[in-house]
Write a protein that holds these residues in place. Structure first.
Motif: not given
Length: 254
Positions: A7, A13, A32, A34, A54, A149
């Motif tokens: 990812e 990103e 993070r 998303s 994450r 992100w």
């Protein structure tokens, strides 16, 4: 040394790295988030898909957190959405979609505010951090399937600038009566587009995470410094007083 995380290399990103962490300015990264955006022109809806988070910090003694995400379309804080709570994880997959009604011409002036919380059944939920996403017009015109992100930034300021509430407690064992006298609140956050709020105070009598009773003050219109001087009375038998707690909430009436 480590594992490759696919990812990390998905399109979009790099936007987070170029655009700064979270878009909120300052703060320490703590994971993070998303999301994906698209704008439905026919219905004038900004469609927000909360995808995943994450590397969240562990807020519970078991080494995990119970995260969920709450979101506003600033400057309006009256309408908010919230994802489901995901138990015992630092890498939750939400994949939930929400819609905000907003005219296309207003998109450049609006911002999306995401707050990531750790759910706690028996006490105040812990604020993990926040993401503020601007440039919504540009983001909404991207491919709606491409994730955006952003770093989640620690948001201790959100707890510090909510204002204060002044109250007193009195318990009469012979009568089994607990009186909460709400005196005033000060320096509250403006929740309306007028720059004011319509605040009232709600007291909840709690036991084992359940709300037994609640009482409310009157509503004070268009003020950030309301004065109440109102007594909220609960019947609490003497043998139960050590097994209950009070939650005091300041709420903006809508």
């Amino acid at each position: 040394i480590g594992q490759i995380q696919p990812e990390l290399y998905q399109p979009g990103e790099g936007d987070a790295r170029r655009g700064g962490a979270g878009g909120a300015g300052g703060g320490t990264p703590c994971g993070r988030l998303s999301v994906a955006l698209r704008y439905a022109y026919g219905t004038e809806q900004l469609v927000v898909r909360v995808l995943r988070a994450r590397d969240l910090p562990a807020k519970d003694a078991n080494g995990f957190s119970d995260p969920y995400v709450k979101m506003y379309l600033l400057p309006d804080r009256k309408k908010k959405f919230q994802t489901k709570v995901h138990r015992r994880t630092l890498n939750p997959v939400f994949d939930e979609t929400f819609s905000f009604g907003v005219p296309f011409a207003e998109l450049p002036a609006r911002r999306l505010h995401f707050s990531v919380y750790d759910f706690d059944r028996f006490s105040r939920h812990d604020l993990i951090g926040q993401v503020v996403l601007d440039n919504l017009l540009e983001a909404a015109e991207r491919d709606g399937e491409t994730p955006i992100w952003r770093d989640i930034l620690e948001a201790t300021a959100e707890k510090a600038d909510l204002g204060e509430v002044n109250f007193s407690l009195c318990y009469l064992p012979t009568a089994g009566r607990l009186t909460v006298t709400v005196i005033r609140a000060s320096n509250l956050r403006a929740m309306d587009l007028t720059g004011f709020s319509d605040p009232y105070v709600k007291a909840s009598l709690m036991a084992e995470g359940r709300r037994l009773k609640k009482r409310k003050t009157s509503i004070k219109k268009n003020t950030l410094n309301p004065s109440y001087n109102e007594a909220l009375v609960f019947d609490v038998p003497h043998e139960s007083v050590h097994h209950v707690s009070l939650t005091i909430a300041v709420v903006d009436y809508d």
